[in-house]
Motif scaffolding. Structure first.
Motif, PDB file in Angstrom:
ATOM      1  N   VAL A  84       8.765   6.439  35.672  1.00 35.76           N
ATOM      2  CA  VAL A  84       8.925   5.137  35.022  1.00 35.76           C
ATOM      3  C   VAL A  84       7.623   4.343  35.068  1.00 35.76           C
ATOM      4  CG1 VAL A  84      10.145   2.918  35.146  1.00 35.76           C
ATOM      5  CG2 VAL A  84      11.361   5.031  35.702  1.00 35.76           C
ATOM      6  N   LEU A  85       7.246   3.784  33.914  1.00 34.40           N
ATOM      7  CA  LEU A  85       6.183   2.773  33.879  1.00 34.40           C
ATOM      8  C   LEU A  85       6.812   1.456  33.432  1.00 34.40           C
ATOM      9  CD1 LEU A  85       3.235   1.703  33.884  1.00 34.40           C
ATOM     10  CD2 LEU A  85       3.110   2.386  31.473  1.00 34.40           C
ATOM     11  N   VAL A  86       6.714   0.435  34.279  1.00 35.81           N
ATOM     12  CA  VAL A  86       7.171  -0.900  33.889  1.00 35.81           C
ATOM     13  C   VAL A  86       6.012  -1.636  33.224  1.00 35.81           C
ATOM     14  CG1 VAL A  86       7.917  -3.159  34.748  1.00 35.81           C
ATOM     15  CG2 VAL A  86       8.946  -1.070  35.673  1.00 35.81           C
ATOM     16  N   PHE A  87       6.285  -2.149  32.032  1.00 36.92           N
ATOM     17  CA  PHE A  87       5.294  -2.926  31.271  1.00 36.92           C
ATOM     18  C   PHE A  87       5.886  -4.329  31.145  1.00 36.92           C
ATOM     19  CE2 PHE A  87       3.307  -4.690  27.551  1.00 36.92           C
ATOM     20  CZ  PHE A  87       2.078  -4.061  27.408  1.00 36.92           C
ATOM     21  N   ASP A  88       5.305  -5.299  31.855  1.00 35.24           N
ATOM     22  CA  ASP A  88       5.945  -6.620  31.939  1.00 35.24           C
ATOM     23  C   ASP A  88       4.871  -7.698  32.079  1.00 35.24           C
ATOM     24  OD1 ASP A  88       9.114  -7.505  33.019  1.00 35.24           O
ATOM     25  OD2 ASP A  88       7.475  -8.971  33.048  1.00 35.24           O
ATOM     26  N   LYS A  89       5.044  -8.769  31.349  1.00 31.73           N
ATOM     27  CA  LYS A  89       4.089  -9.883  31.393  1.00 31.73           C
ATOM     28  C   LYS A  89       4.237 -10.728  32.656  1.00 31.73           C
ATOM     29  CE  LYS A  89       2.939 -13.941  28.511  1.00 31.73           C
ATOM     30  NZ  LYS A  89       3.319 -14.683  27.290  1.00 31.73           N
ATOM     31  N   LEU A  90       5.395 -10.596  33.314  1.00 26.87           N
ATOM     32  CA  LEU A  90       5.746 -11.469  34.438  1.00 26.87           C
ATOM     33  C   LEU A  90       5.727 -12.932  34.005  1.00 26.87           C
ATOM     34  CD1 LEU A  90       4.022  -9.721  37.515  1.00 26.87           C
ATOM     35  CD2 LEU A  90       6.364  -9.468  36.658  1.00 26.87           C
ATOM     36  N   THR A  91       6.602 -13.250  33.072  1.00 29.50           N
ATOM     37  CA  THR A  91       6.847 -14.647  32.716  1.00 29.50           C
ATOM     38  C   THR A  91       7.626 -15.280  33.876  1.00 29.50           C
ATOM     39  OG1 THR A  91       9.011 -14.214  31.747  1.00 29.50           O
ATOM     40  CG2 THR A  91       7.089 -13.987  30.281  1.00 29.50           C
ATOM     41  N   TYR A  92       8.120 -16.485  33.675  1.00 27.02           N
ATOM     42  CA  TYR A  92       8.928 -17.143  34.712  1.00 27.02           C
ATOM     43  C   TYR A  92      10.099 -16.238  35.132  1.00 27.02           C
ATOM     44  CZ  TYR A  92      12.925 -17.857  31.740  1.00 27.02           C
ATOM     45  OH  TYR A  92      14.030 -17.602  30.973  1.00 27.02           O
ATOM     46  N   ALA A  93      10.563 -15.357  34.212  1.00 29.48           N
ATOM     47  CA  ALA A  93      11.758 -14.543  34.470  1.00 29.48           C
ATOM     48  C   ALA A  93      11.442 -13.187  35.099  1.00 29.48           C
ATOM     49  CB  ALA A  93      12.526 -14.324  33.171  1.00 29.48           C
ATOM     50  N   GLY A  94      10.167 -12.850  35.202  1.00 28.95           N
ATOM     51  CA  GLY A  94       9.793 -11.552  35.766  1.00 28.95           C
ATOM     52  C   GLY A  94       9.617 -11.693  37.274  1.00 28.95           C
ATOM     53  N   VAL A  95      10.385 -10.912  38.041  1.00 27.64           N
ATOM     54  CA  VAL A  95      10.405 -11.086  39.497  1.00 27.64           C
ATOM     55  C   VAL A  95      10.092  -9.740  40.146  1.00 27.64           C
ATOM     56  CG1 VAL A  95      11.768 -11.914  41.449  1.00 27.64           C
ATOM     57  CG2 VAL A  95      12.207 -12.849  39.174  1.00 27.64           C
ATOM     58  N   LEU A  96       8.863  -9.605  40.639  1.00 31.37           N
ATOM     59  CA  LEU A  96       8.455  -8.296  41.185  1.00 31.37           C
ATOM     60  C   LEU A  96       9.259  -7.896  42.411  1.00 31.37           C
ATOM     61  CD1 LEU A  96       4.587  -7.853  40.910  1.00 31.37           C
ATOM     62  CD2 LEU A  96       6.422  -6.501  39.840  1.00 31.37           C
ATOM     63  N   SER A  97       9.753  -8.882  43.166  1.00 33.90           N
ATOM     64  CA  SER A  97      10.512  -8.525  44.374  1.00 33.90           C
ATOM     65  C   SER A  97      11.813  -7.796  44.005  1.00 33.90           C
ATOM     66  CB  SER A  97      10.797  -9.763  45.232  1.00 33.90           C
ATOM     67  OG  SER A  97      11.527 -10.711  44.491  1.00 33.90           O
ATOM     68  N   SER A  98      12.253  -7.897  42.762  1.00 31.71           N
ATOM     69  CA  SER A  98      13.447  -7.153  42.340  1.00 31.71           C
ATOM     70  C   SER A  98      13.166  -5.650  42.279  1.00 31.71           C
ATOM     71  CB  SER A  98      13.915  -7.628  40.959  1.00 31.71           C
ATOM     72  OG  SER A  98      14.107  -9.014  40.946  1.00 31.71           O
TER      73      SER A  98
ATOM     74  N   HIS B 127      13.010  -0.716  25.439  1.00 29.81           N
ATOM     75  CA  HIS B 127      12.412  -2.035  25.159  1.00 29.81           C
ATOM     76  C   HIS B 127      13.381  -3.161  25.522  1.00 29.81           C
ATOM     77  CE1 HIS B 127      10.320  -5.268  23.335  1.00 29.81           C
ATOM     78  NE2 HIS B 127      10.954  -5.267  22.185  1.00 29.81           N
ATOM     79  N   LEU B 128      13.148  -3.739  26.708  1.00 25.43           N
ATOM     80  CA  LEU B 128      13.994  -4.847  27.164  1.00 25.43           C
ATOM     81  C   LEU B 128      13.258  -6.176  27.198  1.00 25.43           C
ATOM     82  CD1 LEU B 128      14.816  -2.163  29.164  1.00 25.43           C
ATOM     83  CD2 LEU B 128      16.658  -3.763  29.678  1.00 25.43           C
ATOM     84  N   ALA B 129      11.928  -6.170  27.138  1.00 25.83           N
ATOM     85  CA  ALA B 129      11.185  -7.427  27.286  1.00 25.83           C
ATOM     86  C   ALA B 129      11.628  -8.408  26.221  1.00 25.83           C
ATOM     87  CB  ALA B 129       9.689  -7.170  27.169  1.00 25.83           C
ATOM     88  N   ALA B 130      11.961  -9.602  26.657  1.00 26.47           N
ATOM     89  CA  ALA B 130      12.401 -10.639  25.716  1.00 26.47           C
ATOM     90  C   ALA B 130      12.470 -11.964  26.448  1.00 26.47           C
ATOM     91  CB  ALA B 130      13.786 -10.307  25.156  1.00 26.47           C
ATOM     92  N   GLU B 131      12.462 -13.040  25.673  1.00 23.09           N
ATOM     93  CA  GLU B 131      12.939 -14.323  26.183  1.00 23.09           C
ATOM     94  C   GLU B 131      14.453 -14.245  26.040  1.00 23.09           C
ATOM     95  OE1 GLU B 131      11.467 -16.830  27.624  1.00 23.09           O
ATOM     96  OE2 GLU B 131       9.432 -16.054  27.457  1.00 23.09           O
ATOM     97  N   SER B 132      15.194 -14.492  27.139  1.00 23.77           N
ATOM     98  CA  SER B 132      16.613 -14.130  27.145  1.00 23.77           C
ATOM     99  C   SER B 132      17.586 -15.293  27.295  1.00 23.77           C
ATOM    100  CB  SER B 132      16.865 -13.140  28.289  1.00 23.77           C
ATOM    101  OG  SER B 132      16.773 -13.813  29.534  1.00 23.77           O
ATOM    102  N   HIS B 133      17.082 -16.529  27.507  1.00 26.02           N
ATOM    103  CA  HIS B 133      18.038 -17.587  27.875  1.00 26.02           C
ATOM    104  C   HIS B 133      18.299 -18.554  26.708  1.00 26.02           C
ATOM    105  CE1 HIS B 133      20.547 -19.822  30.458  1.00 26.02           C
ATOM    106  NE2 HIS B 133      19.731 -20.843  30.634  1.00 26.02           N
ATOM    107  N   VAL B 134      19.552 -18.610  26.274  1.00 28.14           N
ATOM    108  CA  VAL B 134      19.940 -19.411  25.111  1.00 28.14           C
ATOM    109  C   VAL B 134      19.507 -20.872  25.269  1.00 28.14           C
ATOM    110  CG1 VAL B 134      21.914 -20.263  23.780  1.00 28.14           C
ATOM    111  CG2 VAL B 134      21.884 -17.888  24.578  1.00 28.14           C
TER     112      VAL B 134
END
Ligand code: NAD
Ligand code: DAU
Length: 351
Positions: free
Chosen positions: A28-42, A79-86
């Protein structure tokens, strides 16, 4: 297989990555910008694995996407990266258009270039799996279910941006032959859920002795799915799904919001009783979300019959497990409350 997961530091992405690293032989390669919603401790539990790697980058950055594809050489892009909160999409829709639509376009275009240069076997085996939402179908009345053929009727900036991205993905499949898969899933819940969403927000505010905000009269209905069941569904789809197909994923667990909130309160009354009174005493009805969709409910019979997937966890089991997880993992959410978001009301821009 080699799987590039965009948004892998988010709620669902991290559940998928933990599953893939802990229960399969995939890389697995995680490709993530680490916005406010990206939490590396997860991702802490998999960080030491030699089948896991991470790159911090934006899906709108074509060079970064191309470099990750060329270096990692995936068999699957999930492809899951998104802004997700309504609610955030009501306050600031621009980021949703940028990431969800422009970002998905960049992912598709770069992936197409990478895919075209593969040998015939690798080309045939490759999958671009786009992870989407049931919100693209709009809002249901008291009856009926969303199926894969329900017409699109998105009604919030978030769902409109996801609908647009779904259309782009299907267009790249139809026009260029890219082997695409789309899944549209109902509301997820479980461990590592960002505290802006209903279930973690209610658990955390209850424990902090704060009012529990129920939008409107609490009668809106969501169809809840435990996040690990979604991760299993995603794996089934990119491993065995048919390119070009869409699969709806749902928990067959419709609940009114007020029922969800009172269920959380009763579990907390049992697991962490208050000195005085009950957690339900903290429930407060607040101004409704603008444009609040009334009901979502998924007909998941296609993924059940075609790919043999069903949810393994009932809502009662899942919500109990989730409340227990938040009680046992306060440091995970306290770090978020201290540095990023402290459960204040969002999505009431312009009153
Ligand atoms: P999330 O907000 O928890 O995580 C999103 C992740 O994407 C974060 O790690 C964030 O850093 C990353 N990200 C955001 N913008 C990025 C960018 N421009 N470039 C790279 N990374 C970026 O979201 P989630 O709840 O895990 O949802 C994941 C996906 O599943 C989304 O596409 C969402 O639309 C979809 N979905 C969510 C649900 C749900 O109930 N949460 C249900 C159905 C579908
Ligand atoms: O249906 C799938 C979608 O589910 C995903 O695509 C989204 O990414 C995900 O965020 C979720 O959207 P919702 O808007 O349904 O989730 P949220 O947790 O924000 O709200 C769930 C319901 O609870 C909704 O009817 C609004 C209500 N609500 C929410 C919050 C945050 C409240 O009553 N009080 C609250 O404080």
């Amino acid at each position: 297989m080699r799987i590039l997961v965009t948004g892998g530091a988010g709620f669902i992405g991290s559940a998928l990555v933990r599953r893939l690293v802990e229960h399969t032989a995939h890389e697995v390669l995680v490709f993530d910008k680490l916005t406010y919603a990206g939490v590396l401790s997860s991702l802490e539990s998999v960080a030491a694995s030699n089948r896991y790697s991470f790159v911090q980058a934006d899906i709108c950055d074509a060079d970064a996407v191309s470099k990750a594809l060329q270096e990692f050489r995936p068999d699957v892009v999930a492809h899951l990266a998104a802004e997700s909160h309504v609610d955030r999409s009501i306050d600031g829709p621009g980021d949703f258009i940028q990431t969800n639509m422009v970002g998905t376009f960049v992912m598709l275009n770069q992936t197409l270039g990478y895919w075209r240069a593969l040998n015939e076997d690798a080309k045939a085996a490759f999958r671009f799996h786009h992870i989407s939402t049931d919100e693209v179908f709009g809002s249901l009345g008291e009856d009926g279910f969303f199926t894969e053929t329900t017409p699109y009727d998105p009604r919030s900036p978030y769902s409109a941006s996801k609908a647009g991205s779904d259309h782009l993905v299907r267009a790249w499949g139809h026009t260029y032959g890219l082997p695409v898969l789309v899944t549209n899933c109902s509301n997820n819940y479980g461990p590592y859920h960002f505290p802006e969403k209903l279930i973690p927000l209610i658990i955390i505010r209850a424990l902090n002795g704060e009012p529990l905000p129920v939008y409107g009269d609490g009668s809106n209905v969501r169809d809840w799915l435990f996040v690990d069941d979604h991760a299993r569904a995603l794996q089934a789809v990119f491993e065995t799904g048919t390119p070009g197909e869409t699969y709806n994923v749902g928990g067959n667990a419709e609940r009114k919001n007020i029922e969800v909130v009172t269920a959380i309160c009763s579990i907390l009354d049992r697991l962490r009783p208050k000195d005085e009174g009950q957690y339900a005493d903290q429930i407060t009805y607040v101004t409704d979300r603008p444009g609040h969709d009334h009901r979502y409910a998924i007909d998941a019979s296609k993924i059940r019959s075609d790919l043999d997937w069903t949810p393994a966890v009932t809502f009662e089991q899942g919500i109990e497990q989730t409340v227990a997880w938040y009680l046992e993992n306060q440091s995970w959410w306290q770090d978020i409350l201290d540095a990023r978001y402290s459960t204040q009301r969002l999505g009431v821009a312009n009153g």
